[in-house]
Design a protein around this motif. Structure first.
Motif, PDB file in Angstrom:
ATOM      1  N   LEU A 290      -1.310  -9.190  -4.802  1.00  0.00           N
ATOM      2  CA  LEU A 290      -0.002  -9.836  -4.962  1.00  0.00           C
ATOM      3  C   LEU A 290       0.242 -10.769  -3.788  1.00  0.00           C
ATOM      4  N   ARG A 291       1.250 -11.636  -3.957  1.00  0.00           N
ATOM      5  CA  ARG A 291       1.651 -12.547  -2.884  1.00  0.00           C
ATOM      6  C   ARG A 291       3.118 -12.357  -2.562  1.00  0.00           C
ATOM      7  N   GLY A 292       3.472 -12.636  -1.312  1.00  0.00           N
ATOM      8  CA  GLY A 292       4.861 -12.526  -0.903  1.00  0.00           C
ATOM      9  C   GLY A 292       5.047 -13.039   0.506  1.00  0.00           C
ATOM     10  N   LEU A 298       5.681  -6.618   0.669  1.00  0.00           N
ATOM     11  CA  LEU A 298       4.439  -6.904  -0.044  1.00  0.00           C
ATOM     12  C   LEU A 298       3.531  -5.672  -0.049  1.00  0.00           C
ATOM     13  N   GLY A 299       3.417  -5.003   1.090  1.00  0.00           N
ATOM     14  CA  GLY A 299       2.603  -3.800   1.157  1.00  0.00           C
ATOM     15  C   GLY A 299       3.108  -2.725   0.218  1.00  0.00           C
ATOM     16  N   ARG A 300       4.422  -2.552   0.180  1.00  0.00           N
ATOM     17  CA  ARG A 300       5.004  -1.548  -0.714  1.00  0.00           C
ATOM     18  C   ARG A 300       4.791  -1.917  -2.180  1.00  0.00           C
ATOM     19  N   ASP A 301       4.888  -3.210  -2.491  1.00  0.00           N
ATOM     20  CA  ASP A 301       4.723  -3.655  -3.880  1.00  0.00           C
ATOM     21  C   ASP A 301       3.296  -3.426  -4.378  1.00  0.00           C
ATOM     22  N   VAL A 302       2.314  -3.730  -3.538  1.00  0.00           N
ATOM     23  CA  VAL A 302       0.922  -3.517  -3.942  1.00  0.00           C
ATOM     24  C   VAL A 302       0.646  -2.022  -4.100  1.00  0.00           C
ATOM     25  N   ALA A 303       1.186  -1.224  -3.193  1.00  0.00           N
ATOM     26  CA  ALA A 303       1.017   0.228  -3.303  1.00  0.00           C
ATOM     27  C   ALA A 303       1.644   0.753  -4.586  1.00  0.00           C
ATOM     28  N   ALA A 304       2.851   0.279  -4.918  1.00  0.00           N
ATOM     29  CA  ALA A 304       3.538   0.731  -6.132  1.00  0.00           C
ATOM     30  C   ALA A 304       2.742   0.365  -7.380  1.00  0.00           C
ATOM     31  N   ALA A 305       2.141  -0.827  -7.370  1.00  0.00           N
ATOM     32  CA  ALA A 305       1.342  -1.250  -8.523  1.00  0.00           C
ATOM     33  C   ALA A 305       0.127  -0.345  -8.709  1.00  0.00           C
ATOM     34  N   LEU A 306      -0.469   0.098  -7.604  1.00  0.00           N
ATOM     35  CA  LEU A 306      -1.617   0.995  -7.695  1.00  0.00           C
ATOM     36  C   LEU A 306      -1.193   2.407  -8.088  1.00  0.00           C
TER      37      LEU A 306
END
Length: 320
Positions: A290-292, A298-306
């Motif tokens: 992801l980008r941000g 951004l770190g939390r968003d990528v973790a949530a997606a995983l």
């Protein structure tokens, strides 16, 4: 220019050749900054043995716990025995003890993993079927097994020079190391091949150093701020936020790699973060990108997606 009282700054570090080399490089930079800005500081090194250094006969994942290579050094900081500490950022847990902080992240070097291989081999594709590859990292072994299921990944511990010696002494076809460590030691000629990030996502913070200090030591904080590299800091903050969101340690199959994309004039820099969680056997390998502009978010968003794809279950099964 400002004048400050003479002060001897005691720098804590592990006692491996790599740790002492990178600590010496940081001290050289700090001494130059101290002189340029009128600080009357001199530096001393204090070597500290950590739990991870004492236990060499089992894989890191089986030793358990977080902060295997930093806890004793952090305690020395808290006790006032040292004034700052130089860590490999990939060894640092997400949560720091109360009263301590990352005072600087100097310019990051190449974060990729690399292969040191038998003579004549130049890439992962050159490794023969069933080749023996040494690494102590679940992150590395799971990704290499995913790329090459035929490889025999075996545990290999020790400092980088001893691991390279084991390549021939113990009959390995290759050992996997951090490019940054060999670079800082001036051993680039020993690298047979760097491993592309699309094959092996680096460890969180790999290639970066973390300079830890006490939050109430304003003199040290002022000095370290001069050493901080903004781009490296933003990338590492995104990766460490990802690590924190997954509550992972440095010895579980988690990887993250953030890069700054070229920003338009007057706009905040955009980060691109790739996160990875895999099963130790390499059969499951989850990645999200992801980008941000906000590193922590951004770190939390990528973790949530995983997590939506089952990353939390993988980590729970291996005690991550």
């Amino acid at each position: 220019m400002k004048e400050t009282a003479n002060r001897v700054i005691v720098v804590g570090t592990r006692q491996s050749a790599l740790a002492l080399t990178q600590t010496g490089q940081v001290i050289d930079q700090l001494q130059k900054l101290s002189d340029e800005h009128g600080f009357s500081y001199t530096f001393e090194v204090k070597k500290i043995v950590t739990k991870g250094d004492r236990i060499l006969d089992v894989t890191l994942s089986k030793v358990g716990g977080k902060g295997l290579f930093v806890k004793e050094i952090e305690q020395a900081l808290i006790d006032g025995d040292i004034d700052l500490a130089v860590h490999s950022m990939k060894d640092m847990p997400y949560e720091l003890p109360e009263g301590l902080m990352n005072g600087a992240i100097p310019l990051r070097v190449d974060p990729r993993d690399c292969l040191v291989m038998k003579e004549g081999l130049q890439s992962i594709e050159d490794l023969p079927e069933g080749a023996r590859v040494g690494t102590s990292s679940l992150r590395r072994s799971c990704q290499l097994k995913h790329a090459r299921p035929d490889l025999r990944l075996e545990s290999i511990r020790g400092n980088i020079d001893s691991r390279i010696r084991k390549l021939e002494a113990e009959g390995f076809d290759a050992v996997v190391l951090a490019t940054a460590g060999l670079t800082r030691m001036g051993w680039q000629d020993r690298i047979s091949a760097t491993v592309p990030v699309d094959v092996c996502i680096p460890a969180v913070g790999q290639g970066a150093l973390g300079i830890e200090c006490r939050t109430d030591d304003l003199q040290i904080r002022e000095l370290l701020a001069l050493l901080n590299d903004r781009e490296s800091e933003l990338a590492v903050r995104a990766e460490r936020s990802f690590l924190g969101a997954l509550n992972g340690g440095c010895q579980v199959p988690i990887g993250a790699y953030a890069v700054l994309l070229e920003a338009e004039a007057g706009r905040e820099p955009v980060l691109e973060l790739t996160g990875m969680v895999g099963s130790p056997d390499g059969e499951i390998l989850l990645k999200e990108q992801l980008r941000g502009t906000n590193p922590e978010q951004l770190g939390r968003d990528v973790a949530a997606a995983l997590v939506e794809r089952g990353a939390d279950r993988i980590l729970a099964e291996i005690g991550g």
